[in-house]
Design an enzyme around this catalytic site. Structure first.
Site, PDB file in Angstrom:
ATOM      1  CG  ASN A   1     102.106  94.830 -17.279  1.00  8.71           C
ATOM      2  OD1 ASN A   1     101.104  94.831 -17.991  1.00  8.71           O
ATOM      3  ND2 ASN A   1     102.515  93.759 -16.619  1.00  8.71           N
TER       4      ASN A   1
ATOM      5  CD  GLU B   1     100.326  90.890 -18.030  1.00  7.51           C
ATOM      6  OE1 GLU B   1     100.259  91.624 -17.039  1.00  7.51           O
ATOM      7  OE2 GLU B   1      99.455  90.065 -18.335  1.00  7.51           O
TER       8      GLU B   1
ATOM      9  CE1 TYR C   1     103.942  90.265 -16.269  1.00  2.02           C
ATOM     10  CE2 TYR C   1     103.828  88.608 -17.982  1.00  2.02           C
ATOM     11  CZ  TYR C   1     103.293  89.217 -16.877  1.00  2.02           C
ATOM     12  OH  TYR C   1     102.091  88.777 -16.377  1.00  2.02           O
TER      13      TYR C   1
ATOM     14  CG  ASP D   1     104.961  93.540 -13.748  1.00  2.66           C
ATOM     15  OD1 ASP D   1     105.293  93.485 -12.543  1.00  2.66           O
ATOM     16  OD2 ASP D   1     103.868  93.122 -14.175  1.00  2.66           O
TER      17      ASP D   1
ATOM     18  CG  ASN E   1     104.436  90.172 -11.415  1.00  3.34           C
ATOM     19  OD1 ASN E   1     103.466  90.791 -10.965  1.00  3.34           O
ATOM     20  ND2 ASN E   1     104.406  89.561 -12.588  1.00  3.34           N
TER      21      ASN E   1
ATOM     22  CG  ASP F   1      96.371  95.823 -14.662  1.00  7.34           C
ATOM     23  OD1 ASP F   1      97.249  95.962 -15.536  1.00  7.34           O
ATOM     24  OD2 ASP F   1      96.007  94.721 -14.233  1.00  7.34           O
ATOM     25  CG  HIS F   2     101.151  97.208 -14.389  1.00  3.10           C
ATOM     26  ND1 HIS F   2     102.168  96.830 -13.552  1.00  3.10           N
ATOM     27  CD2 HIS F   2     100.342  96.124 -14.508  1.00  3.10           C
ATOM     28  CE1 HIS F   2     101.997  95.554 -13.186  1.00  3.10           C
ATOM     29  NE2 HIS F   2     100.889  95.110 -13.758  1.00  3.10           N
TER      30      HIS F   2
END
EC number: 3.1.11.2
Lengths: 292, 292
Positions: free
Chosen positions: A46, A74, A146, A185, A187, A282-283
Site C-alpha cells: 500500500n 492506494e 485494497y 491491504d 484493513n 505508512d505501510h
DNA sequence: CGTACCATG
DNA sequence: CATGTTACG
C-alpha cells in the site's frame, strides 16, 4: 535487473513476453503464462499515493527483490508515474483507478503476462473505486485487493460488510477452479497480536472491530490460510504505522497487509515476509515466495 | 534588533510603546505615535501565504532593514504564525483575515503604535476578504492594500472596477485630513515599462488591461504620485514574477507593488526601492524611506 | 508553479 | 501527519 536474492527456486524458462508482447489495460485475454514457472515471488505494498511514494526511492529495494508480481494499493493516480514506467520497463502493467481522483486505486505489475486479468469485483459501487485486480496464471489466481476502510467513527462499516459478503463469494468461486493467492491491504488486524494497542482500539478504530475481525475469521474458515500467521504463530510484526505521532519509530503498528492462500497450497508457501525497513508510505510491503 | 542600515534620518525619541502597551486588534484607538519621529521606513510585501513564506527564512532580511512599518499582503492565515510572533516581538500587530480561509488577508506590523487603525474599506463584500488596513499616525495615514485581482479571463474585472471607485473616494477623503502613504500589491502594471511582455498581456492578462491601467492613472490624477516611477522615470524593475516557467530567473516580471503618496509629501520621500533579492514569495518587497 | 483549502486515511 | 483534490493567483 538485479539478481534476485535468496530465491527458493528460480525458474529457468524464459518469460511469456515473447508470446504476449502487449498487456492491454482493458481486455488482456491472451494466453501468456506458459505454466512452466516453478517459483513465484509476490510483493504487495500500500503505497499511499504512488506519485509521492515513487519519488522517495525505496522502489529500488522493491526492484532488487525481483518480484514476479507486484501489487500496489492506494495508488491514487490515473496513469503510471513515469518513474514506474522506466524502473519497471520489463513488467506488464495493469492500473485500476478510482473514478474520483486521488482516492484508492490499485495496480499490478507482472513479469509474466497473466492468462487473464479481471478489474473489479463485479459490483458497481466498489468497481468505481479501483479496489481489486484478479490475475489468472496457469496454477493460481492472484487477487490483489485494497479493502474498503471502515472509516473514522466506523461510518463505513456497513459498506465494508457488503464488500466482505461479495468478496467471500468471489474468492470461494475462484477457488473452485484454481487455488487462489489473495494479497493486499485487508484493513483488519485479525487478533490482539496483530496490533500494538488492542485495548484502546477494540471496537473503536476501523480495522479492529469485532465485526471486521469476524469477517476475516469467516473467510479463513471457508478454506484459506493467513500465510504469515501460519508460518509465524507468535510473531508480533506490523505492516502499517500511522504517520501521526512517532508511531513507526515506536513500532506502534498494525498488521493490515496479508497473503491469504487456499488451504491446499499453504504447503507450497516457502516464505511470508514483512519488509519493515522499506519506507515511503505508512505501510511497508509484504512479500510471499511460493513454489508450484 | 540589528541596527538599521542606510537610514536617512533615525529618530532618537523612544517609541510610543510605553504609553500604548496593548495594540488591540479590534479598536485600538488610543494616542500612540507622539508625532516626534522624523524618518519612517516602510516595507510592503505580498507574501503569497505567510505560513509558508516565513519558513523560508528571508524574513531575516526584512528584520535587518528595521522597518518602522511592515505591511503584508496575501497572508492567507487567521492568526500570526508563531515565527512572526517571535521574530517581530517588539512590533504592534494587526491581522485582517479573509472570511474564507486560505484566501487574501493582510497584516500590519508597526514599531510605533498608530493613533488609530481601521480594518477594511467600509464595504461588505470587500471587508469580508481582508484587503485593507488604514493606520493613522500623527503626520500621515498609511493605507496598506491587497487590491482584488481581476482574475483569469478577467472574470473579476467588474468587481475590480467597484473596488477602484470606492477606494478612490476613500483615499481622497483621507487626504483631506492628512497626507497619505498608500502601499501594497495594487495588481496593476501601469505602463509598458512596468512589465516585461506588454504586448502579449495587453487586455488579456489581469493587471494589464486598459481599464486597470486607466483607474491607476485616474488615481494619480486625483493628487498622488507613484514614488518609484517619480524617482526613477526610466527604470525597468519588477516586483512580481510568476512561479510558472522560470519567470524570475529570466526576469519576466511585473511591477505590481507600489507606494503612492499625496503630491504634497512626494518631496519628503527619500528612497523608493525594490528588494529584488528577497525570495520566499512570487512577489518581492518594496521599501520606502520618508522623512516628516 | 505554489500556497492555501478539504477529504481520506 | 501525509497524499491527494480544488480554488486562486
Amino acid at each position: 535487473m538485479p539478481k534476485r536474492k535468496a530465491s527458493p527456486c528460480e525458474s529457468s524458462v524464459p518469460s511469456a513476453e515473447a508470446i504476449a508482447p502487449i498487456f492491454t489495460r482493458v481486455k488482456p485475454s491472451f494466453v501468456a503464462d506458459a505454466g512452466e514457472k516453478k517459483s513465484w515471488r509476490i510483493l504487495s505494498w500500500n503505497v499511499a499515493g504512488l506519485r509521492a511514494c515513487v519519488k522517495k526511492n525505496d522502489f529500488e529495494k522493491i526492484l532488487s527483490e525481483s518480484p514476479d508480481l507486484i501489487f500496489l494499493g492506494e495508488t491514487k493516480c490515473n496513469e503510471w508515474p513515469p518513474l514506474i514506467e522506466t524502473k519497471f520497463k520489463d513488467y506488464k502493467k495493469t492500473l485500476v483507478a478510482s473514478q474520483k481522483g486521488g482516492y484508492a486505486g490499485v495496480g499490478l505489475l507482472s513479469k509474466v503476462a497473466p492468462i487473464k486479468v479481471i478489474q473489479g469485483i463485479g459490483d458497481e459501487e466498489f468497481d468505481k473505486e479501483g479496489r481489486l485486480i484478479i490475475a489468472e496464471y496457469s496454477h493460481f489466481f492472484f487477487i490483489g485487493v485494497y479493502v474498503p476502510n471502515s472509516g473514522r467513527g466506523l461510518v463505513n462499516l456497513s459498506k465494508r460488510e457488503r464488500w466482505e459478503k461479495i468478496f467471500l463469494e468471489k474468492i470461494q468461486d475462484l477457488d473452485k477452479t484454481k487455488p487462489v493467492i489473495y494479497g493486499g491491504d485487508l484493513n483488519v488486524a485479525h487478533s490482539e497480536i496483530d496490533l500494538r494497542n488492542p485495548e484502546s482500539n477494540r471496537n473503536k478504530t476501523a480495522g479492529f472491530t469485532d465485526q471486521e475481525r469476524g469477517w476475516f475469521t469467516d473467510l479463513l474458515a471457508a478454506g484459506f490460510k493467513d500465510t504469515f500467521r501460519t508460518l509465524h504463530p507468535d510473531e508480533k510484526a506490523y505492516t502499517y504505522w500511522s504517520y501521526i505521532g512517532s508511531a513507526r519509530e515506536n513500532d506502534v503498528g498494525w498488521r493490515l497487509d496479508y497473503y491469504v492462500v487456499s488451504n491446499r497450497i499453504m504447503e507450497k508457501v516457502k516464505t511470508s515476509g514483512i519488509m519493515r525497513t522499506v519506507t515511503g508510505s505508512d505501510h511497508c510491503p509484504v512479500i510471499l515466495d511460493i513454489t508450484f
